[in-house]
Design a protein around this motif. Structure first.
Motif, PDB file in Angstrom:
ATOM      1  N   ASP A   1       5.801  12.666   0.174  1.00  0.00           N
ATOM      2  CA  ASP A   1       6.913  11.802   0.550  1.00  0.00           C
ATOM      3  C   ASP A   1       6.531  10.325   0.575  1.00  0.00           C
ATOM      4  O   ASP A   1       7.359   9.477   0.919  1.00  0.00           O
ATOM      5  CB  ASP A   1       7.445  12.215   1.928  1.00  0.00           C
ATOM      6  N   ASP A   2       5.285   9.994   0.233  1.00  0.00           N
ATOM      7  CA  ASP A   2       4.828   8.601   0.253  1.00  0.00           C
ATOM      8  C   ASP A   2       5.052   7.933  -1.095  1.00  0.00           C
ATOM      9  O   ASP A   2       4.896   8.554  -2.148  1.00  0.00           O
ATOM     10  CB  ASP A   2       3.340   8.521   0.600  1.00  0.00           C
ATOM     11  N   GLU A   3       5.402   6.672  -1.019  1.00  0.00           N
ATOM     12  CA  GLU A   3       5.486   5.859  -2.225  1.00  0.00           C
ATOM     13  C   GLU A   3       4.080   5.397  -2.590  1.00  0.00           C
ATOM     14  O   GLU A   3       3.262   5.097  -1.719  1.00  0.00           O
ATOM     15  CB  GLU A   3       6.388   4.645  -1.988  1.00  0.00           C
ATOM     16  N   PRO A   4       3.736   5.288  -3.887  1.00  0.00           N
ATOM     17  CA  PRO A   4       2.390   4.856  -4.281  1.00  0.00           C
ATOM     18  C   PRO A   4       2.193   3.357  -4.054  1.00  0.00           C
ATOM     19  O   PRO A   4       3.143   2.614  -3.812  1.00  0.00           O
ATOM     20  CB  PRO A   4       2.348   5.196  -5.775  1.00  0.00           C
ATOM     21  N   SER A   5       0.949   2.910  -4.139  1.00  0.00           N
ATOM     22  CA  SER A   5       0.649   1.483  -4.045  1.00  0.00           C
ATOM     23  C   SER A   5       1.229   0.756  -5.252  1.00  0.00           C
ATOM     24  O   SER A   5       1.153   1.245  -6.381  1.00  0.00           O
ATOM     25  CB  SER A   5      -0.866   1.261  -3.991  1.00  0.00           C
ATOM     26  N   VAL A   6       1.820  -0.419  -5.007  1.00  0.00           N
ATOM     27  CA  VAL A   6       2.431  -1.195  -6.084  1.00  0.00           C
ATOM     28  C   VAL A   6       2.139  -2.678  -5.869  1.00  0.00           C
ATOM     29  O   VAL A   6       1.788  -3.107  -4.767  1.00  0.00           O
ATOM     30  CB  VAL A   6       3.963  -0.978  -6.160  1.00  0.00           C
ATOM     31  N   SER A   7       2.295  -3.446  -6.939  1.00  0.00           N
ATOM     32  CA  SER A   7       2.086  -4.893  -6.878  1.00  0.00           C
ATOM     33  C   SER A   7       3.178  -5.579  -7.692  1.00  0.00           C
ATOM     34  O   SER A   7       3.530  -5.120  -8.777  1.00  0.00           O
ATOM     35  CB  SER A   7       0.703  -5.261  -7.424  1.00  0.00           C
ATOM     36  N   PHE A   8       3.722  -6.668  -7.151  1.00  0.00           N
ATOM     37  CA  PHE A   8       4.788  -7.408  -7.817  1.00  0.00           C
ATOM     38  C   PHE A   8       4.479  -8.902  -7.791  1.00  0.00           C
ATOM     39  O   PHE A   8       3.807  -9.399  -6.878  1.00  0.00           O
ATOM     40  CB  PHE A   8       6.145  -7.188  -7.129  1.00  0.00           C
ATOM     41  N   SER A   9       4.990  -9.600  -8.790  1.00  0.00           N
ATOM     42  CA  SER A   9       4.921 -11.052  -8.820  1.00  0.00           C
ATOM     43  C   SER A   9       6.323 -11.597  -8.603  1.00  0.00           C
ATOM     44  O   SER A   9       7.261 -11.206  -9.298  1.00  0.00           O
ATOM     45  CB  SER A   9       4.363 -11.533 -10.167  1.00  0.00           C
ATOM     46  N   LEU A  10       6.486 -12.490  -7.627  1.00  0.00           N
ATOM     47  CA  LEU A  10       7.769 -13.112  -7.332  1.00  0.00           C
ATOM     48  C   LEU A  10       7.747 -14.539  -7.866  1.00  0.00           C
ATOM     49  O   LEU A  10       7.049 -15.406  -7.332  1.00  0.00           O
ATOM     50  CB  LEU A  10       8.045 -13.117  -5.829  1.00  0.00           C
ATOM     51  N   GLU A  11       8.509 -14.800  -8.926  1.00  0.00           N
ATOM     52  CA  GLU A  11       8.559 -16.122  -9.554  1.00  0.00           C
ATOM     53  C   GLU A  11       9.800 -16.872  -9.052  1.00  0.00           C
ATOM     54  O   GLU A  11      10.918 -16.387  -9.177  1.00  0.00           O
ATOM     55  CB  GLU A  11       8.603 -15.972 -11.072  1.00  0.00           C
TER      56      GLU A  11
ATOM     57  N   ASP B   1       0.837  -1.200   0.000  1.00  0.00           N
ATOM     58  CA  ASP B   1       0.000   0.000   0.000  1.00  0.00           C
ATOM     59  C   ASP B   1       0.871   1.249   0.000  1.00  0.00           C
ATOM     60  O   ASP B   1       2.080   1.196   0.221  1.00  0.00           O
ATOM     61  CB  ASP B   1      -0.911   0.001   1.227  1.00  0.00           C
ATOM     62  N   SER B   2       0.247   2.381  -0.252  1.00  0.00           N
ATOM     63  CA  SER B   2       0.967   3.651  -0.258  1.00  0.00           C
ATOM     64  C   SER B   2       1.668   3.870   1.086  1.00  0.00           C
ATOM     65  O   SER B   2       1.058   3.735   2.143  1.00  0.00           O
ATOM     66  CB  SER B   2      -0.004   4.803  -0.528  1.00  0.00           C
ATOM     67  N   GLY B   3       2.971   4.142   1.008  1.00  0.00           N
ATOM     68  CA  GLY B   3       3.749   4.373   2.218  1.00  0.00           C
ATOM     69  C   GLY B   3       4.238   3.115   2.898  1.00  0.00           C
ATOM     70  O   GLY B   3       5.026   3.193   3.853  1.00  0.00           O
ATOM     71  N   GLU B   4       3.809   1.940   2.450  1.00  0.00           N
ATOM     72  CA  GLU B   4       4.248   0.681   3.055  1.00  0.00           C
ATOM     73  C   GLU B   4       5.634   0.320   2.519  1.00  0.00           C
ATOM     74  O   GLU B   4       5.848   0.246   1.312  1.00  0.00           O
ATOM     75  CB  GLU B   4       3.252  -0.436   2.738  1.00  0.00           C
ATOM     76  N   LEU B   5       6.586   0.079   3.413  1.00  0.00           N
ATOM     77  CA  LEU B   5       7.979  -0.126   3.011  1.00  0.00           C
ATOM     78  C   LEU B   5       8.334  -1.576   2.710  1.00  0.00           C
ATOM     79  O   LEU B   5       9.272  -1.842   1.957  1.00  0.00           O
ATOM     80  CB  LEU B   5       8.919   0.405   4.107  1.00  0.00           C
ATOM     81  N   PHE B   6       7.611  -2.525   3.304  1.00  0.00           N
ATOM     82  CA  PHE B   6       7.975  -3.927   3.098  1.00  0.00           C
ATOM     83  C   PHE B   6       6.778  -4.832   3.324  1.00  0.00           C
ATOM     84  O   PHE B   6       5.790  -4.454   3.946  1.00  0.00           O
ATOM     85  CB  PHE B   6       9.122  -4.335   4.029  1.00  0.00           C
TER      86      PHE B   6
END
Length: 283
Positions: A238-248, A141-146
């Motif tokens: 200063d917040d990072e936007p929401s992002v989604s990744f796939s880990l293969e 989510d936005s602002g979530e670092l890990f």
């Protein structure tokens, strides 16, 4: 009668190696500090044990890796053994320092419980079956670092029937933090927009997520960013936007020394439960 001046230094290497071979690995390795001669002989015994452990006779590595909220829905993964890089090169010297840097490599995959894990990976005399490659979805989510991944790795000995284990030795059980900046860097490398820094060894590879500071067990993923996620209309400067990744999944790495200790633990369980119809675990 003249007094005897025989000492352990007068014994031939073959006799000392026979004596050292009676020690467990946990008791054997500290003996390397006795003297230079013992260091070399312990290295030879230890190398032979690593070679034996690399055959994984009747054993399988099972990996459980899941987000804390997805434990029930995430299947366990069988792991196909790919080899131990650097083990053959260490044969002549059998230096304990070099042997400590050797890793066993595995390819995780979703197995077929009906056929059994090994038959799923390679059917003798037949064509390669279709293997379903596993992956993880990471949403920040936005602002979530890990995000986090719970990681449990076990070395099991296959029982008399598929899906049953006659022994189980835990290799690692921990939680990995998957950081936003790591995901973004690996996704850029996978997309070809960023070059990877060259690593000297597996332990120095920045693309591997290690389960502990000693780098005993590591997971190597190919990271792909999901660009279909729309950017939020409003978020802090200063917040990072929401992002989604796939880990293969690409590889599971286990330090060879630790795999050997787990192998010996599993074998010891077999001795304890010999002749008893005890089911240790099942898939």
């Amino acid at each position: 009668m003249a007094p005897s001046h025989l000492s352990i230094d007068s014994l031939p290497n073959e006799v000392i190696i026979q004596i050292l071979s009676s020690f467990s690995t946990r008791s054997l390795l500290p003996l390397a500090a006795v003297c230079r001669r013992f260091n070399g002989l312990v290295g030879r015994v230890h190398y032979a044990r690593l070679v034996k452990a690399s055959r994984l006779r009747d054993h399988e590595v099972i990996l459980e890796c899941y987000h804390p909220s997805e434990k029930i829905s995430t299947p366990s993964l069988f792991c196909e053994f790919l080899g131990m890089d650097g083990l053959a090169e260490a044969a002549e010297v059998a230096n304990l320092g070099e042997l400590n840097s050797v890793y066993a490599r595995f390819r995780p995959f979703i197995g077929d419980e009906d056929r059994g894990p090994r038959q799923s990976a390679s059917m003798l005399g037949g064509a390669q079956p279709a293997v379903q490659l596993p992956s993880h979805k990471i949403n920040l989510d936005s602002g979530e670092l890990f995000s986090q991944l719970c990681t449990v790795t076990n070395l099991v000995k296959i029982g008399p029937r598929n899906g049953l284990f006659s022994s189980i030795a835990n290799v690692t059980d921990t939680v990995i933090r998957v950081w936003r900046d790591w995901l973004q860097r690996e996704a850029a490398i996978a997309a070809g927009t960023q070059q990877r820094a060259r690593s000297i060894s597996s332990a120095d590879d920045p693309s591997i997520l290690w389960t502990d500071s000693s780098k005993t067990v590591g997971l190597k993923f190919r990271v792909v960013e999901d660009e279909s996620i729309p950017a939020p209309v409003l978020f802090g400067r200063d917040d990072e936007p929401s992002v989604s990744f796939s880990l293969e999944y690409e590889e599971l790495l286990i330090r060879a020394n630790w795999l050997l200790l787990s192998f010996e633990t599993s074998e010891a369980q077999q001795v304890i439960h010999a002749g008893k119809a005890v089911v240790i675990a099942s898939v």
